[in-house]
Design an enzyme around this catalytic site. Structure first.
Site, PDB file in Angstrom:
ATOM      1  N   ASN A   1       0.858  -1.181   0.000  1.00 55.33           N
ATOM      2  CA  ASN A   1       0.000   0.000   0.000  1.00 55.33           C
ATOM      3  C   ASN A   1       0.897   1.234   0.000  1.00 55.33           C
ATOM      4  OD1 ASN A   1      -1.742   2.092   0.539  1.00 55.33           O
ATOM      5  ND2 ASN A   1      -2.658   1.174   2.378  1.00 55.33           N
TER       6      ASN A   1
ATOM      7  N   ARG B   1      -2.837  -2.015  -3.194  1.00 55.83           N
ATOM      8  CA  ARG B   1      -4.000  -1.163  -2.992  1.00 55.83           C
ATOM      9  C   ARG B   1      -3.912  -0.007  -3.992  1.00 55.83           C
ATOM     10  NH1 ARG B   1      -4.932   3.676   1.147  1.00 55.83           N
ATOM     11  NH2 ARG B   1      -7.152   3.937   0.775  1.00 55.83           N
TER      12      ARG B   1
ATOM     13  N   HIS C   1     -12.917   3.283   0.534  1.00 54.94           N
ATOM     14  CA  HIS C   1     -12.789   2.277   1.607  1.00 54.94           C
ATOM     15  C   HIS C   1     -13.460   0.961   1.201  1.00 54.94           C
ATOM     16  CE1 HIS C   1     -12.602   5.672   4.829  1.00 54.94           C
ATOM     17  NE2 HIS C   1     -11.379   5.242   4.587  1.00 54.94           N
TER      18      HIS C   1
ATOM     19  N   ASN D   1      -9.439   7.331  10.878  1.00 53.32           N
ATOM     20  CA  ASN D   1      -9.114   8.745  10.647  1.00 53.32           C
ATOM     21  C   ASN D   1      -9.952   9.280   9.503  1.00 53.32           C
ATOM     22  OD1 ASN D   1      -7.183   9.487  12.609  1.00 53.32           O
ATOM     23  ND2 ASN D   1      -5.703   8.170  11.571  1.00 53.32           N
TER      24      ASN D   1
ATOM     25  N   ARG E   1     -11.060  15.927   7.980  1.00 58.32           N
ATOM     26  CA  ARG E   1     -11.880  16.281   6.816  1.00 58.32           C
ATOM     27  C   ARG E   1     -13.277  16.665   7.262  1.00 58.32           C
ATOM     28  NH1 ARG E   1     -10.789  10.841   3.866  1.00 58.32           N
ATOM     29  NH2 ARG E   1      -8.525  10.878   3.744  1.00 58.32           N
TER      30      ARG E   1
ATOM     31  N   ARG F   1      -9.699   9.809  20.683  1.00 56.73           N
ATOM     32  CA  ARG F   1      -9.379   9.578  22.112  1.00 56.73           C
ATOM     33  C   ARG F   1      -9.069  10.899  22.806  1.00 56.73           C
ATOM     34  NH1 ARG F   1      -5.388   4.836  20.501  1.00 56.73           N
ATOM     35  NH2 ARG F   1      -5.202   6.343  18.826  1.00 56.73           N
TER      36      ARG F   1
ATOM     37  N   GLU G   1     -14.254   0.039  15.932  1.00 52.42           N
ATOM     38  CA  GLU G   1     -13.893  -1.172  16.686  1.00 52.42           C
ATOM     39  C   GLU G   1     -13.617  -0.881  18.151  1.00 52.42           C
ATOM     40  OE1 GLU G   1     -10.632  -3.193  14.646  1.00 52.42           O
ATOM     41  OE2 GLU G   1     -11.554  -2.698  12.731  1.00 52.42           O
ATOM     42  N   ASN G   2     -13.133   0.333  18.460  1.00 52.15           N
ATOM     43  CA  ASN G   2     -12.591   0.576  19.803  1.00 52.15           C
ATOM     44  C   ASN G   2     -13.308   1.595  20.655  1.00 52.15           C
ATOM     45  OD1 ASN G   2     -10.196  -1.159  19.508  1.00 52.15           O
ATOM     46  ND2 ASN G   2      -9.632   0.312  17.926  1.00 52.15           N
TER      47      ASN G   2
ATOM     48  N   GLU H   1      -8.037  -5.031   5.732  1.00 52.54           N
ATOM     49  CA  GLU H   1      -7.968  -4.714   4.305  1.00 52.54           C
ATOM     50  C   GLU H   1      -6.827  -5.463   3.620  1.00 52.54           C
ATOM     51  OE1 GLU H   1      -8.442  -0.605   5.902  1.00 52.54           O
ATOM     52  OE2 GLU H   1      -8.994  -0.175   3.833  1.00 52.54           O
TER      53      GLU H   1
HETATM   54  P1  ADP Z   1      -6.773   4.997   9.692  1.00 53.70           P
HETATM   55  O1  ADP Z   1      -8.015   5.507   9.041  1.00 53.70           O
HETATM   56  O2  ADP Z   1      -5.632   5.984   9.629  1.00 53.70           O
HETATM   57  O3  ADP Z   1      -6.412   3.576   9.317  1.00 53.70           O
HETATM   58  P2  ADP Z   1      -7.639   3.887  12.221  1.00 53.70           P
HETATM   59  O4  ADP Z   1      -8.630   2.972  11.603  1.00 53.70           O
HETATM   60  O5  ADP Z   1      -6.476   3.295  12.924  1.00 53.70           O
HETATM   61  O6  ADP Z   1      -7.119   5.000  11.230  1.00 53.70           O
HETATM   62  O7  ADP Z   1      -8.449   4.805  13.264  1.00 53.70           O
HETATM   63  C1  ADP Z   1      -7.859   5.859  13.949  1.00 53.70           C
HETATM   64  C2  ADP Z   1      -8.890   6.452  14.877  1.00 53.70           C
HETATM   65  O8  ADP Z   1      -9.302   5.428  15.800  1.00 53.70           O
HETATM   66  C3  ADP Z   1      -8.389   7.623  15.723  1.00 53.70           C
HETATM   67  O9  ADP Z   1      -9.348   8.673  15.687  1.00 53.70           O
HETATM   68  C4  ADP Z   1      -8.322   7.035  17.105  1.00 53.70           C
HETATM   69  O10 ADP Z   1      -8.633   7.988  18.069  1.00 53.70           O
HETATM   70  C5  ADP Z   1      -9.420   6.006  17.069  1.00 53.70           C
HETATM   71  N1  ADP Z   1      -9.253   5.043  18.145  1.00 53.70           N
HETATM   72  C6  ADP Z   1      -8.351   4.041  18.258  1.00 53.70           C
HETATM   73  N2  ADP Z   1      -8.481   3.421  19.445  1.00 53.70           N
HETATM   74  C7  ADP Z   1      -9.483   4.049  20.125  1.00 53.70           C
HETATM   75  C8  ADP Z   1     -10.102   3.898  21.385  1.00 53.70           C
HETATM   76  N3  ADP Z   1      -9.711   2.961  22.228  1.00 53.70           N
HETATM   77  N4  ADP Z   1     -11.107   4.735  21.720  1.00 53.70           N
HETATM   78  C9  ADP Z   1     -11.515   5.688  20.861  1.00 53.70           C
HETATM   79  N5  ADP Z   1     -10.972   5.889  19.648  1.00 53.70           N
HETATM   80  C10 ADP Z   1      -9.979   5.076  19.278  1.00 53.70           C
END
Ligand code: ADP
Length: 395
Positions: free
Chosen positions: A7, A91, A180, A209, A239, A282, A331-332, A382
Protein backbone atom coordinates in the site's frame (compact mmCIF):
# COMPACT_ATOMS: atom_id res chain seq x y z
CA UNK A 1 2.21 -19.67 -1.36
CA UNK A 2 3.59 -16.31 -0.12
CA UNK A 3 1.77 -13.13 -1.09
CA UNK A 4 3.13 -9.61 -0.63
CA UNK A 5 0.55 -6.87 -0.02
CA UNK A 6 1.67 -3.32 -0.77
CA UNK A 7 0.00 0.00 0.00
CA UNK A 8 1.94 3.01 -1.29
CA UNK A 9 0.97 6.43 0.07
CA UNK A 10 2.30 9.80 -1.09
CA UNK A 11 5.53 9.31 0.93
CA UNK A 12 5.14 5.93 2.57
CA UNK A 13 4.86 2.20 1.89
CA UNK A 14 2.89 -0.17 4.14
CA UNK A 15 3.40 -3.85 3.46
CA UNK A 16 2.56 -7.33 4.72
CA UNK A 17 3.70 -10.78 3.72
CA UNK A 18 1.07 -13.54 4.00
CA UNK A 19 1.12 -17.28 3.88
CA UNK A 20 -1.86 -17.70 1.55
CA UNK A 21 -2.72 -21.19 2.76
CA UNK A 22 -2.98 -20.39 6.49
CA UNK A 23 -3.69 -16.64 5.97
CA UNK A 24 -1.03 -16.04 8.65
CA UNK A 25 0.77 -12.71 8.59
CA UNK A 26 4.46 -13.63 8.31
CA UNK A 27 5.93 -10.12 8.42
CA UNK A 28 5.00 -6.53 7.77
CA UNK A 29 6.04 -2.98 8.24
CA UNK A 30 6.01 0.64 7.25
CA UNK A 31 8.52 2.89 5.48
CA UNK A 32 7.90 6.59 6.07
CA UNK A 33 9.34 9.82 4.68
CA UNK A 34 10.27 8.37 1.29
CA UNK A 35 12.17 10.97 -0.74
CA UNK A 36 13.22 12.99 2.30
CA UNK A 37 16.75 13.30 3.72
CA UNK A 38 16.21 10.42 6.12
CA UNK A 39 13.50 7.78 5.87
CA UNK A 40 12.34 5.58 8.70
CA UNK A 41 11.43 1.89 8.46
CA UNK A 42 9.84 -0.32 11.08
CA UNK A 43 9.75 -3.99 10.10
CA UNK A 44 8.01 -6.62 12.22
CA UNK A 45 8.52 -10.33 11.99
CA UNK A 46 7.95 -13.20 14.42
CA UNK A 47 7.30 -10.92 17.40
CA UNK A 48 10.49 -8.89 16.85
CA UNK A 49 10.76 -5.35 15.48
CA UNK A 50 13.61 -4.09 13.31
CA UNK A 51 14.19 -0.40 12.61
CA UNK A 52 16.22 1.33 9.93
CA UNK A 53 16.96 5.00 9.41
CA UNK A 54 18.39 5.45 5.94
CA UNK A 55 17.56 7.49 2.89
CA UNK A 56 14.95 5.82 0.68
CA UNK A 57 14.93 8.06 -2.38
CA UNK A 58 11.99 6.47 -4.22
CA UNK A 59 9.54 3.56 -4.32
CA UNK A 60 11.98 1.27 -6.09
CA UNK A 61 14.50 1.67 -3.27
CA UNK A 62 11.65 1.19 -0.80
CA UNK A 63 10.45 -2.07 -2.35
CA UNK A 64 14.10 -3.17 -2.58
CA UNK A 65 14.52 -2.55 1.13
CA UNK A 66 11.32 -4.49 1.89
CA UNK A 67 12.59 -7.51 -0.07
CA UNK A 68 15.92 -7.25 1.77
CA UNK A 69 14.22 -7.11 5.20
CA UNK A 70 11.93 -10.04 4.33
CA UNK A 71 14.90 -12.21 3.40
CA UNK A 72 17.27 -11.20 6.24
CA UNK A 73 15.25 -10.35 9.38
CA UNK A 74 13.83 -13.02 11.67
CA UNK A 75 14.99 -16.32 12.97
CA UNK A 76 14.60 -17.70 10.38
CA UNK A 77 13.39 -15.01 7.94
CA UNK A 78 9.98 -15.84 6.40
CA UNK A 79 11.56 -16.24 2.96
CA UNK A 80 15.11 -16.97 1.83
CA UNK A 81 14.78 -15.42 -1.63
CA UNK A 82 12.43 -12.84 -3.15
CA UNK A 83 11.52 -15.43 -5.81
CA UNK A 84 9.52 -17.30 -3.17
CA UNK A 85 6.90 -14.54 -3.33
CA UNK A 86 4.15 -15.89 -5.64
CA UNK A 87 2.60 -12.52 -6.38
CA UNK A 88 1.92 -9.03 -5.09
CA UNK A 89 -1.40 -7.29 -4.38
CA UNK A 90 -1.48 -3.50 -4.52
CA UNK A 91 -4.00 -1.16 -2.99
CA UNK A 92 -5.07 1.35 -5.63
CA UNK A 93 -7.30 4.19 -4.49
CA UNK A 94 -9.18 5.16 -7.66
CA UNK A 95 -10.38 2.80 -10.35
CA UNK A 96 -12.95 5.22 -11.80
CA UNK A 97 -15.80 3.48 -13.67
CA UNK A 98 -13.39 1.08 -15.32
CA UNK A 99 -12.92 -1.41 -12.48
CA UNK A 100 -15.76 -3.19 -10.67
CA UNK A 101 -13.41 -5.83 -9.25
CA UNK A 102 -9.74 -6.38 -8.55
CA UNK A 103 -7.69 -7.15 -11.63
CA UNK A 104 -4.41 -8.69 -12.74
CA UNK A 105 -2.11 -5.90 -13.82
CA UNK A 106 -0.95 -5.53 -17.42
CA UNK A 107 0.01 -2.53 -19.54
CA UNK A 108 -3.66 -1.61 -20.16
CA UNK A 109 -4.43 -1.68 -16.45
CA UNK A 110 -1.42 0.57 -15.75
CA UNK A 111 -2.75 3.05 -18.35
CA UNK A 112 -6.22 2.94 -16.80
CA UNK A 113 -4.85 3.64 -13.30
CA UNK A 114 -2.88 6.53 -14.76
CA UNK A 115 -6.05 7.79 -16.48
CA UNK A 116 -7.73 8.00 -13.02
CA UNK A 117 -4.83 10.02 -11.57
CA UNK A 118 -6.60 13.37 -11.85
CA UNK A 119 -9.45 11.94 -9.74
CA UNK A 120 -6.96 10.95 -6.97
CA UNK A 121 -3.88 13.10 -7.56
CA UNK A 122 -2.24 12.29 -4.22
CA UNK A 123 -2.83 8.56 -4.32
CA UNK A 124 -2.94 7.02 -7.81
CA UNK A 125 0.52 8.27 -8.91
CA UNK A 126 2.04 6.81 -5.71
CA UNK A 127 0.12 3.53 -6.18
CA UNK A 128 1.34 3.39 -9.76
CA UNK A 129 4.96 4.09 -8.80
CA UNK A 130 4.79 1.27 -6.24
CA UNK A 131 3.38 -1.15 -8.82
CA UNK A 132 6.05 -0.23 -11.39
CA UNK A 133 8.82 -0.66 -8.81
CA UNK A 134 7.48 -4.05 -7.73
CA UNK A 135 7.10 -5.20 -11.33
CA UNK A 136 10.74 -4.30 -11.90
CA UNK A 137 12.04 -6.08 -8.80
CA UNK A 138 9.74 -9.14 -8.91
CA UNK A 139 9.98 -9.37 -12.68
CA UNK A 140 8.21 -12.64 -13.42
CA UNK A 141 5.65 -12.51 -10.60
CA UNK A 142 2.01 -11.58 -11.24
CA UNK A 143 0.70 -8.35 -9.73
CA UNK A 144 -2.88 -7.55 -8.79
CA UNK A 145 -4.57 -4.17 -8.28
CA UNK A 146 -7.30 -3.92 -5.63
CA UNK A 147 -9.32 -0.70 -5.92
CA UNK A 148 -10.92 1.27 -3.08
CA UNK A 149 -13.72 2.24 -5.46
CA UNK A 150 -14.51 -1.12 -7.14
CA UNK A 151 -17.05 -2.39 -4.57
CA UNK A 152 -19.29 0.62 -5.26
CA UNK A 153 -19.64 0.17 -9.00
CA UNK A 154 -22.98 -1.57 -8.28
CA UNK A 155 -24.50 1.76 -7.12
CA UNK A 156 -27.46 2.78 -9.28
CA UNK A 157 -27.35 6.08 -11.24
CA UNK A 158 -29.80 7.65 -8.77
CA UNK A 159 -27.22 7.21 -5.99
CA UNK A 160 -24.08 8.13 -7.91
CA UNK A 161 -25.35 11.05 -9.96
CA UNK A 162 -24.82 14.57 -8.62
CA UNK A 163 -27.51 17.04 -9.58
CA UNK A 164 -25.04 19.23 -11.47
CA UNK A 165 -24.85 19.93 -15.23
CA UNK A 166 -24.70 16.49 -16.81
CA UNK A 167 -21.78 17.57 -19.00
CA UNK A 168 -19.62 17.51 -15.84
CA UNK A 169 -20.21 13.77 -15.71
CA UNK A 170 -19.91 13.17 -19.45
CA UNK A 171 -16.76 15.22 -19.89
CA UNK A 172 -15.06 15.18 -16.49
CA UNK A 173 -16.35 12.00 -14.80
CA UNK A 174 -17.91 13.96 -11.91
CA UNK A 175 -20.02 11.43 -9.94
CA UNK A 176 -20.04 9.58 -6.64
CA UNK A 177 -17.47 6.77 -6.55
CA UNK A 178 -17.25 5.78 -2.86
CA UNK A 179 -14.07 4.73 -1.04
CA UNK A 180 -12.79 2.28 1.61
CA UNK A 181 -14.33 -0.46 -0.56
CA UNK A 182 -11.87 -3.14 0.54
CA UNK A 183 -12.81 -2.65 4.18
CA UNK A 184 -16.57 -2.46 3.55
CA UNK A 185 -16.37 -5.57 1.37
CA UNK A 186 -14.37 -7.47 4.00
CA UNK A 187 -16.77 -6.76 6.87
CA UNK A 188 -19.84 -7.26 4.66
CA UNK A 189 -18.61 -10.76 3.79
CA UNK A 190 -18.00 -11.50 7.47
CA UNK A 191 -21.46 -10.21 8.37
CA UNK A 192 -23.04 -12.37 5.67
CA UNK A 193 -21.30 -15.42 7.14
CA UNK A 194 -22.38 -14.50 10.69
CA UNK A 195 -25.97 -13.98 9.57
CA UNK A 196 -25.94 -17.20 7.54
CA UNK A 197 -27.38 -15.22 4.64
CA UNK A 198 -25.58 -15.03 1.30
CA UNK A 199 -26.93 -11.62 0.27
CA UNK A 200 -27.92 -9.57 3.31
CA UNK A 201 -29.03 -5.95 3.59
CA UNK A 202 -26.39 -4.11 5.61
CA UNK A 203 -25.22 -0.71 6.73
CA UNK A 204 -21.45 -0.74 7.26
CA UNK A 205 -19.61 2.04 9.09
CA UNK A 206 -15.84 2.28 8.61
CA UNK A 207 -14.78 4.87 11.19
CA UNK A 208 -11.05 5.55 11.34
CA UNK A 209 -9.11 8.74 10.65
CA UNK A 210 -11.07 8.71 7.44
CA UNK A 211 -14.66 7.51 7.73
CA UNK A 212 -17.37 6.32 5.40
CA UNK A 213 -20.61 4.36 5.40
CA UNK A 214 -22.00 1.96 2.83
CA UNK A 215 -25.58 0.95 2.18
CA UNK A 216 -25.72 -2.66 0.95
CA UNK A 217 -28.80 -4.31 -0.57
CA UNK A 218 -28.80 -8.04 -1.39
CA UNK A 219 -25.04 -8.09 -0.78
CA UNK A 220 -24.26 -5.28 -3.27
CA UNK A 221 -23.38 -1.66 -2.51
CA UNK A 222 -26.22 0.71 -3.44
CA UNK A 223 -25.02 3.92 -1.76
CA UNK A 224 -21.96 5.39 -0.03
CA UNK A 225 -21.20 8.52 1.92
CA UNK A 226 -17.95 9.39 0.10
CA UNK A 227 -18.22 10.97 -3.32
CA UNK A 228 -15.99 12.10 -6.15
CA UNK A 229 -13.27 12.19 -3.49
CA UNK A 230 -13.03 10.97 0.12
CA UNK A 231 -13.90 14.46 1.38
CA UNK A 232 -17.68 13.99 1.32
CA UNK A 233 -19.88 12.33 3.92
CA UNK A 234 -19.03 11.73 7.54
CA UNK A 235 -17.11 14.01 9.88
CA UNK A 236 -13.52 12.66 9.92
CA UNK A 237 -10.28 13.32 11.78
CA UNK A 238 -9.42 16.42 9.76
CA UNK A 239 -11.88 16.28 6.82
CA UNK A 240 -15.14 18.19 6.92
CA UNK A 241 -17.42 15.64 5.23
CA UNK A 242 -20.73 17.10 3.98
CA UNK A 243 -20.92 20.86 3.86
CA UNK A 244 -22.90 23.38 1.88
CA UNK A 245 -20.75 23.82 -1.29
CA UNK A 246 -21.55 27.54 -1.13
CA UNK A 247 -19.30 27.75 1.96
CA UNK A 248 -16.38 27.45 -0.47
CA UNK A 249 -17.41 30.54 -2.49
CA UNK A 250 -18.30 32.40 0.68
CA UNK A 251 -14.83 31.82 2.15
CA UNK A 252 -13.18 32.67 -1.19
CA UNK A 253 -15.11 35.91 -0.99
CA UNK A 254 -13.62 36.50 2.47
CA UNK A 255 -10.15 36.48 0.90
CA UNK A 256 -8.99 32.90 1.39
CA UNK A 257 -7.14 31.44 -1.58
CA UNK A 258 -8.49 28.26 -3.25
CA UNK A 259 -5.51 26.37 -1.82
CA UNK A 260 -6.19 27.65 1.69
CA UNK A 261 -9.86 26.62 1.46
CA UNK A 262 -8.89 23.17 0.21
CA UNK A 263 -6.30 22.76 2.99
CA UNK A 264 -8.82 23.88 5.60
CA UNK A 265 -11.47 21.39 4.43
CA UNK A 266 -9.05 18.48 4.07
CA UNK A 267 -6.57 19.02 6.89
CA UNK A 268 -7.97 21.50 9.39
CA UNK A 269 -11.63 20.49 9.70
CA UNK A 270 -13.45 17.49 11.15
CA UNK A 271 -12.78 16.53 14.77
CA UNK A 272 -9.65 18.73 14.76
CA UNK A 273 -11.38 21.77 13.30
CA UNK A 274 -14.38 21.73 15.60
CA UNK A 275 -12.54 20.76 18.80
CA UNK A 276 -9.30 22.66 18.24
CA UNK A 277 -7.75 19.83 20.29
CA UNK A 278 -6.80 16.91 18.03
CA UNK A 279 -7.86 14.79 15.09
CA UNK A 280 -7.68 11.75 17.36
CA UNK A 281 -11.04 10.83 18.90
CA UNK A 282 -9.38 9.58 22.11
CA UNK A 283 -7.87 13.04 22.76
CA UNK A 284 -11.07 14.80 21.81
CA UNK A 285 -13.16 12.58 24.12
CA UNK A 286 -10.80 13.06 27.09
CA UNK A 287 -10.84 16.83 26.55
CA UNK A 288 -14.65 16.68 26.44
CA UNK A 289 -14.69 14.76 29.70
CA UNK A 290 -12.48 17.41 31.26
CA UNK A 291 -15.07 20.03 30.37
CA UNK A 292 -13.81 21.36 27.02
CA UNK A 293 -17.06 22.48 25.37
CA UNK A 294 -15.73 22.53 21.80
CA UNK A 295 -14.37 19.01 22.19
CA UNK A 296 -17.80 17.90 23.44
CA UNK A 297 -19.38 19.63 20.42
CA UNK A 298 -17.00 17.84 18.03
CA UNK A 299 -18.03 14.46 19.47
CA UNK A 300 -21.72 15.38 19.06
CA UNK A 301 -21.28 16.63 15.50
CA UNK A 302 -19.43 13.43 14.60
CA UNK A 303 -22.13 11.18 16.06
CA UNK A 304 -24.98 13.28 14.65
CA UNK A 305 -23.69 12.97 11.07
CA UNK A 306 -23.24 9.20 11.32
CA UNK A 307 -26.67 8.72 12.94
CA UNK A 308 -28.27 10.78 10.18
CA UNK A 309 -26.80 8.44 7.56
CA UNK A 310 -27.93 5.34 9.49
CA UNK A 311 -31.45 6.75 9.19
CA UNK A 312 -31.01 7.64 5.52
CA UNK A 313 -29.69 4.20 4.64
CA UNK A 314 -32.45 2.46 6.64
CA UNK A 315 -34.94 4.44 4.55
CA UNK A 316 -33.15 3.37 1.35
CA UNK A 317 -33.17 -0.30 2.38
CA UNK A 318 -36.61 -0.68 3.91
CA UNK A 319 -35.44 -3.77 5.76
CA UNK A 320 -31.97 -4.19 7.17
CA UNK A 321 -30.29 -7.31 8.59
CA UNK A 322 -27.37 -5.70 10.39
CA UNK A 323 -25.40 -2.56 11.10
CA UNK A 324 -21.64 -3.16 11.22
CA UNK A 325 -18.98 -1.01 12.92
CA UNK A 326 -15.31 -1.23 11.94
CA UNK A 327 -12.11 0.87 11.76
CA UNK A 328 -10.14 2.34 14.70
CA UNK A 329 -13.13 4.21 16.12
CA UNK A 330 -15.81 1.70 15.09
CA UNK A 331 -13.89 -1.17 16.69
CA UNK A 332 -12.59 0.58 19.80
CA UNK A 333 -14.97 3.28 20.94
CA UNK A 334 -18.06 1.96 22.78
CA UNK A 335 -19.14 5.52 23.72
CA UNK A 336 -19.10 6.67 20.08
CA UNK A 337 -21.02 3.58 18.94
CA UNK A 338 -23.58 4.23 21.69
CA UNK A 339 -23.95 7.88 20.65
CA UNK A 340 -24.44 6.98 17.00
CA UNK A 341 -27.13 4.38 17.77
CA UNK A 342 -28.72 6.47 20.52
CA UNK A 343 -32.49 6.69 20.13
CA UNK A 344 -32.67 4.21 17.24
CA UNK A 345 -34.54 1.50 19.21
CA UNK A 346 -37.88 2.54 17.64
CA UNK A 347 -36.26 1.92 14.24
CA UNK A 348 -35.29 -1.60 15.31
CA UNK A 349 -31.73 -1.19 16.62
CA UNK A 350 -31.81 -2.09 20.31
CA UNK A 351 -28.32 -1.53 21.74
CA UNK A 352 -27.21 -3.65 24.70
CA UNK A 353 -24.96 -1.38 26.81
CA UNK A 354 -23.03 -4.24 28.37
CA UNK A 355 -22.34 -5.99 25.08
CA UNK A 356 -21.34 -2.65 23.55
CA UNK A 357 -18.64 -2.23 26.22
CA UNK A 358 -16.90 -5.43 25.14
CA UNK A 359 -13.63 -5.52 23.21
CA UNK A 360 -12.12 -8.19 21.07
CA UNK A 361 -10.27 -9.13 17.94
CA UNK A 362 -13.20 -11.33 16.85
CA UNK A 363 -16.62 -10.03 15.71
CA UNK A 364 -19.19 -9.49 18.47
CA UNK A 365 -22.82 -8.37 18.62
CA UNK A 366 -23.70 -5.17 20.50
CA UNK A 367 -27.50 -5.37 20.26
CA UNK A 368 -29.93 -7.19 22.56
CA UNK A 369 -31.07 -10.66 21.53
CA UNK A 370 -34.53 -9.52 20.44
CA UNK A 371 -33.26 -6.55 18.39
CA UNK A 372 -34.98 -6.53 14.97
CA UNK A 373 -31.77 -5.28 13.37
CA UNK A 374 -28.50 -6.67 14.73
CA UNK A 375 -25.47 -4.43 15.25
CA UNK A 376 -22.00 -5.95 15.15
CA UNK A 377 -18.43 -4.88 15.69
CA UNK A 378 -16.33 -6.61 13.02
CA UNK A 379 -12.59 -5.87 12.93
CA UNK A 380 -11.52 -5.01 9.41
CA UNK A 381 -8.52 -6.45 7.61
CA UNK A 382 -7.97 -4.71 4.30
CA UNK A 383 -4.56 -6.29 3.73
CA UNK A 384 -5.96 -9.81 4.10
CA UNK A 385 -8.73 -8.94 1.63
CA UNK A 386 -6.05 -7.77 -0.85
CA UNK A 387 -4.08 -10.98 -0.28
CA UNK A 388 -7.22 -13.09 -0.90
CA UNK A 389 -8.00 -11.21 -4.13
CA UNK A 390 -4.41 -11.67 -5.25
CA UNK A 391 -4.57 -15.42 -4.68
CA UNK A 392 -7.93 -15.60 -6.50
CA UNK A 393 -6.60 -13.72 -9.53
CA UNK A 394 -3.20 -15.35 -9.91
CA UNK A 395 -4.42 -18.91 -9.35
P1 ADP B 1 -6.77 5.00 9.69
O1 ADP B 1 -8.01 5.51 9.04
O2 ADP B 1 -5.63 5.98 9.63
O3 ADP B 1 -6.41 3.58 9.32
P2 ADP B 1 -7.64 3.89 12.22
O4 ADP B 1 -8.63 2.97 11.60
O5 ADP B 1 -6.48 3.30 12.92
O6 ADP B 1 -7.12 5.00 11.23
O7 ADP B 1 -8.45 4.80 13.26
C1 ADP B 1 -7.86 5.86 13.95
C2 ADP B 1 -8.89 6.45 14.88
O8 ADP B 1 -9.30 5.43 15.80
C3 ADP B 1 -8.39 7.62 15.72
O9 ADP B 1 -9.35 8.67 15.69
C4 ADP B 1 -8.32 7.03 17.11
O10 ADP B 1 -8.63 7.99 18.07
C5 ADP B 1 -9.42 6.01 17.07
N1 ADP B 1 -9.25 5.04 18.15
C6 ADP B 1 -8.35 4.04 18.26
N2 ADP B 1 -8.48 3.42 19.44
C7 ADP B 1 -9.48 4.05 20.13
C8 ADP B 1 -10.10 3.90 21.39
N3 ADP B 1 -9.71 2.96 22.23
N4 ADP B 1 -11.11 4.74 21.72
C9 ADP B 1 -11.51 5.69 20.86
N5 ADP B 1 -10.97 5.89 19.65
C10 ADP B 1 -9.98 5.08 19.28
Amino acid sequence: MKILVINCGSSSIKYKLYDARTENELAGGLIERIGEQSSHTVHKCGGAAFERDNRIADYEMGIGQILDLLTTCGDPPPIERAEEIAGAGHRVVHGGERFADSVRIDARVLDAIDHCADLAPLHNPANLAGIRATMKLLRTKPQVAVFDTAFFQTMPPAAYTYAVPHAWYDQYRVRRYGFHGTSHRFVAAQAAALLGKAKPNLITLHLGNGGSMTCIRDGAAVDQTMGLTPLEGLVMGTRCGDIDPAIVFYMLGKGLSPDAVRRALEKESGLLGVSGVSRDLRDVMSAAQEGNARAALAVEVFAHRARKYVGAFLAELGTCDAVVFTGGIGENSPPMRARILDGLAPLGIDLDAQRNDARGSEPFAITADGSRIAAWVIPTNEELMIARDTVRLIA
